[in-house]
Design an enzyme around this catalytic site. Structure first.
Site, PDB file in Angstrom:
ATOM      1  N   ILE A  76       0.901  -1.144  -0.016  1.00 33.14           N
ATOM      2  CA  ILE A  76      -0.019  -0.102   0.004  1.00 33.14           C
ATOM      3  C   ILE A  76       0.972   1.285   0.095  1.00 33.14           C
ATOM      4  O   ILE A  76       0.386   2.244  -0.052  1.00 33.14           O
ATOM      5  CB  ILE A  76      -1.143   0.096   1.088  1.00 33.14           C
ATOM      6  CG1 ILE A  76      -0.143  -0.120   2.484  1.00 33.14           C
ATOM      7  CG2 ILE A  76      -2.022  -1.050   1.191  1.00 33.14           C
ATOM      8  CD1 ILE A  76      -1.172  -0.067   3.832  1.00 33.14           C
ATOM      9  N   GLY A  77       2.177   1.110   0.141  1.00 33.97           N
ATOM     10  CA  GLY A  77       2.866   2.579  -0.197  1.00 33.97           C
ATOM     11  C   GLY A  77       4.569   1.955   0.206  1.00 33.97           C
ATOM     12  O   GLY A  77       4.748   0.900   0.284  1.00 33.97           O
ATOM     13  N   GLY A 132       7.632   4.080   2.291  1.00 34.41           N
ATOM     14  CA  GLY A 132       7.968   5.225   2.955  1.00 34.41           C
ATOM     15  C   GLY A 132       9.622   5.176   3.338  1.00 34.41           C
ATOM     16  O   GLY A 132      10.508   4.421   2.813  1.00 34.41           O
ATOM     17  N   PHE A 154      11.060   4.147   6.056  1.00 38.92           N
ATOM     18  CA  PHE A 154      11.197   2.815   6.499  1.00 38.92           C
ATOM     19  C   PHE A 154      11.514   1.762   5.535  1.00 38.92           C
ATOM     20  O   PHE A 154      12.276   0.984   5.935  1.00 38.92           O
ATOM     21  CB  PHE A 154      10.372   2.813   7.733  1.00 38.92           C
ATOM     22  CG  PHE A 154      10.839   1.426   8.623  1.00 38.92           C
ATOM     23  CD1 PHE A 154      11.934   1.722   9.546  1.00 38.92           C
ATOM     24  CD2 PHE A 154      10.338   0.266   8.443  1.00 38.92           C
ATOM     25  CE1 PHE A 154      12.161   0.520  10.532  1.00 38.92           C
ATOM     26  CE2 PHE A 154      10.765  -0.815   9.069  1.00 38.92           C
ATOM     27  CZ  PHE A 154      11.665  -0.645  10.177  1.00 38.92           C
ATOM     28  N   GLY A 155      10.645   1.801   4.635  1.00 36.76           N
ATOM     29  CA  GLY A 155      10.640   0.721   3.687  1.00 36.76           C
ATOM     30  C   GLY A 155       9.378   0.526   3.148  1.00 36.76           C
ATOM     31  O   GLY A 155       8.502   1.511   3.156  1.00 36.76           O
ATOM     32  N   VAL A 173       5.385  -0.678   2.865  1.00 34.30           N
ATOM     33  CA  VAL A 173       4.266  -0.903   3.569  1.00 34.30           C
ATOM     34  C   VAL A 173       3.254  -1.653   3.197  1.00 34.30           C
ATOM     35  O   VAL A 173       2.760  -1.435   1.957  1.00 34.30           O
ATOM     36  CB  VAL A 173       3.648   0.650   4.146  1.00 34.30           C
ATOM     37  CG1 VAL A 173       2.655   0.564   5.191  1.00 34.30           C
ATOM     38  CG2 VAL A 173       4.904   1.579   4.472  1.00 34.30           C
ATOM     39  N   LYS A 205       5.626  -2.307   8.141  1.00 40.55           N
ATOM     40  CA  LYS A 205       6.496  -1.662   7.391  1.00 40.55           C
ATOM     41  C   LYS A 205       7.783  -2.575   7.409  1.00 40.55           C
ATOM     42  O   LYS A 205       8.051  -3.193   8.632  1.00 40.55           O
ATOM     43  CB  LYS A 205       6.694  -0.169   8.263  1.00 40.55           C
ATOM     44  CG  LYS A 205       5.705   0.566   8.142  1.00 40.55           C
ATOM     45  CD  LYS A 205       6.056   2.034   8.549  1.00 40.55           C
ATOM     46  CE  LYS A 205       4.913   2.984   8.506  1.00 40.55           C
ATOM     47  NZ  LYS A 205       5.321   4.322   8.720  1.00 40.55           N
ATOM     48  N   ASP A 222       9.445  14.384  11.747  1.00 36.62           N
ATOM     49  CA  ASP A 222       8.934  14.041  10.440  1.00 36.62           C
ATOM     50  C   ASP A 222       7.629  14.311  10.341  1.00 36.62           C
ATOM     51  O   ASP A 222       7.072  13.342   9.451  1.00 36.62           O
ATOM     52  CB  ASP A 222       9.351  12.442  10.058  1.00 36.62           C
ATOM     53  CG  ASP A 222       9.592  12.371   8.701  1.00 36.62           C
ATOM     54  OD1 ASP A 222       9.669  13.327   7.825  1.00 36.62           O
ATOM     55  OD2 ASP A 222       9.085  11.192   8.075  1.00 36.62           O
TER      56      ASP A 222
END
Length: 408
Positions: free
Chosen positions: A110-111, A113, A115-116, A118, A132, A227
């Site tokens: 779904i995404g 980010g 962090f990596g 998702v 994540k 952030d």
């Protein structure tokens, strides 16, 4: 003789009487009374010590507006110390996460980010989660950070549920928020078309996000988000704002490495949320979060990314335009036209004045988040009362069209 002195000093004896009775006693009686008095003093000292000890060490749970904060949050982070919590931090198994995401299928991606990747996952107990995932060797610091962040719960924060470290992979597991990010609703994605959010709805989202950020700043020790941006404000099925990724920079290491692997366009979009003191010195604080929140509020009002220019006549981006705001500036050029005229001129002007305070170059001139919450609450309450007929729910619009004139 010593007993007589003791009784006089304690007020038990006055003018050779004890509580009004003549002081005449044998040596045995005196010894008994002296021992009893000494025992009373000893008991008093013990009771005082117990009270002092309990007052210093008892656990006090703090309840937030709609969530709770565990006392372990007040302790802070200490290497090697396992923080206790009301809801135990969960260590997930790799097999469990793989099953929840159908072996990390692209259909569940779904995404992407900082962090990596998702993924959306469905646990065996029926709970929806956001997972994540990134490459990373197992570390104790990673576990300690999860233990520090997961007890932090509030209605306007996305809850970190737990973690997993296996096969040189690191995972963070969060509550799944079904309605996506505010940026997706403002700018549109393949999953979310652009939304026509009314001014009151945007104010409500702004207030919720402000409460979440203010709560982080109220913790002891205080937690700086580091952030905060429009993409990190999510909304649930009732459009209640949830601040995501609080403390995520702590997992990612130093500031200079956070944008590694990001496109230059994405890095520029993120950088505009950073306060001047962060860009220059890497110095994060509550006031740098306030600046980031101001940029978010600007995007929420304008319906555009802060890197955009408000008009063809200007070479400044939206943040620079607000920072150099003049009394005769064309306010209408920065307001999202999708809101139409369904807002009051007074409410919009007060919100823009607040944004100007939040994005001040000097951190000393920016207010605290508690002040922002208070101001937004006032603006929203006034806006609701002036644009809605009591008991009918139909809009009684006071036009904000005067804001679209070239000057006030």
């Amino acid at each position: 003789m010593k007993l007589r002195i003791f009784l006089r000093n304690t007020g038990l004896m006055y003018d050779n009487t004890i509580w009004g009775f003549p002081y005449q006693m044998s040596g045995t009686l005196a010894a008994i009374l002296g021992g009893a008095a000494g025992a009373l003093v000893l008991v008093g000292i013990i009771v005082l010590f117990i009270w002092f000890y309990l007052s210093r060490h008892r656990s006090v749970s703090r309840t937030s507006e709609t969530g709770s904060s565990d006392p372990s949050i007040q302790v802070g982070r200490h290497v090697g110390v396992e923080l206790s919590s009301v809801r135990e931090t969960r260590r997930f198994q790799m097999d469990e996460l793989s099953l929840a995401t159908k072996n990390f299928s692209d259909n569940n991606l779904i995404g992407q980010g900082k962090f990596g990747e998702v993924y959306k996952g469905l646990l065996h107990d029926g709970m929806l989660v956001a997972i994540k995932k990134r490459l990373g060797a197992p570390t104790q610091e990673f576990i300690e950070e999860v233990h520090y962040l997961s007890p932090i719960q509030h209605r306007n924060l996305v809850t970190l549920l737990g973690y997993c470290q296996e096969n040189n992979l690191q995972f963070l597991i969060y509550d799944y928020i079904p309605n996506g990010s505010v940026s997706a609703h403002l700018y549109g994605t393949a999953q979310h078309p652009r939304e026509k959010l009314e001014f009151k709805h945007r104010l409500s989202i702004a207030l919720g996000a402000a409460k979440g950020l203010a709560y982080l700043h109220s913790l002891s020790p205080r937690l700086v988000h580091k952030d905060f941006k429009t993409a990190n404000v999510l909304v649930d099925e009732n459009f209640i704002a949830k601040v995501a990724d609080a403390g995520l920079r702590n997992f990612l290491g130093r500031f200079n490495n956070n944008n590694a692997g990001s496109s230059s366009q994405a890095a520029a979009a993120d950088e505009i949320f950073l306060a001047p003191e962060v860009k220059e010195f890497g110095r994060f604080s509550e006031k740098s979060d306030v600046y980031s929140y101001g940029v978010f509020l600007l995007e929420l009002v304008s319906g555009r990314e802060a890197t955009d220019v408000p008009s063809s006549e200007s070479s400044q981006n939206l943040v620079e335009w607000v920072q150099n705001f003049q009394e005769n500036s064309n306010v209408g050029s920065m307001i999202d036209g999708r809101m139409g005229n369904r807002f009051t001129a007074e409410g919009m002007e007060e919100l823009i004045e607040l944004i100007i305070q939040l994005v001040q170059v000097s951190s000393d001139r920016r207010p605290l988040m508690n002040y922002v919450v208070m101001q937004l609450d006032k603006i929203l309450e006034k806006e609701m009362s002036l644009t809605t007929v009591m008991g009918e729910g139909t809009p009684n619009v006071i036009l904000g069209s005067q804001l679209f004139k070239a000057s006030k």
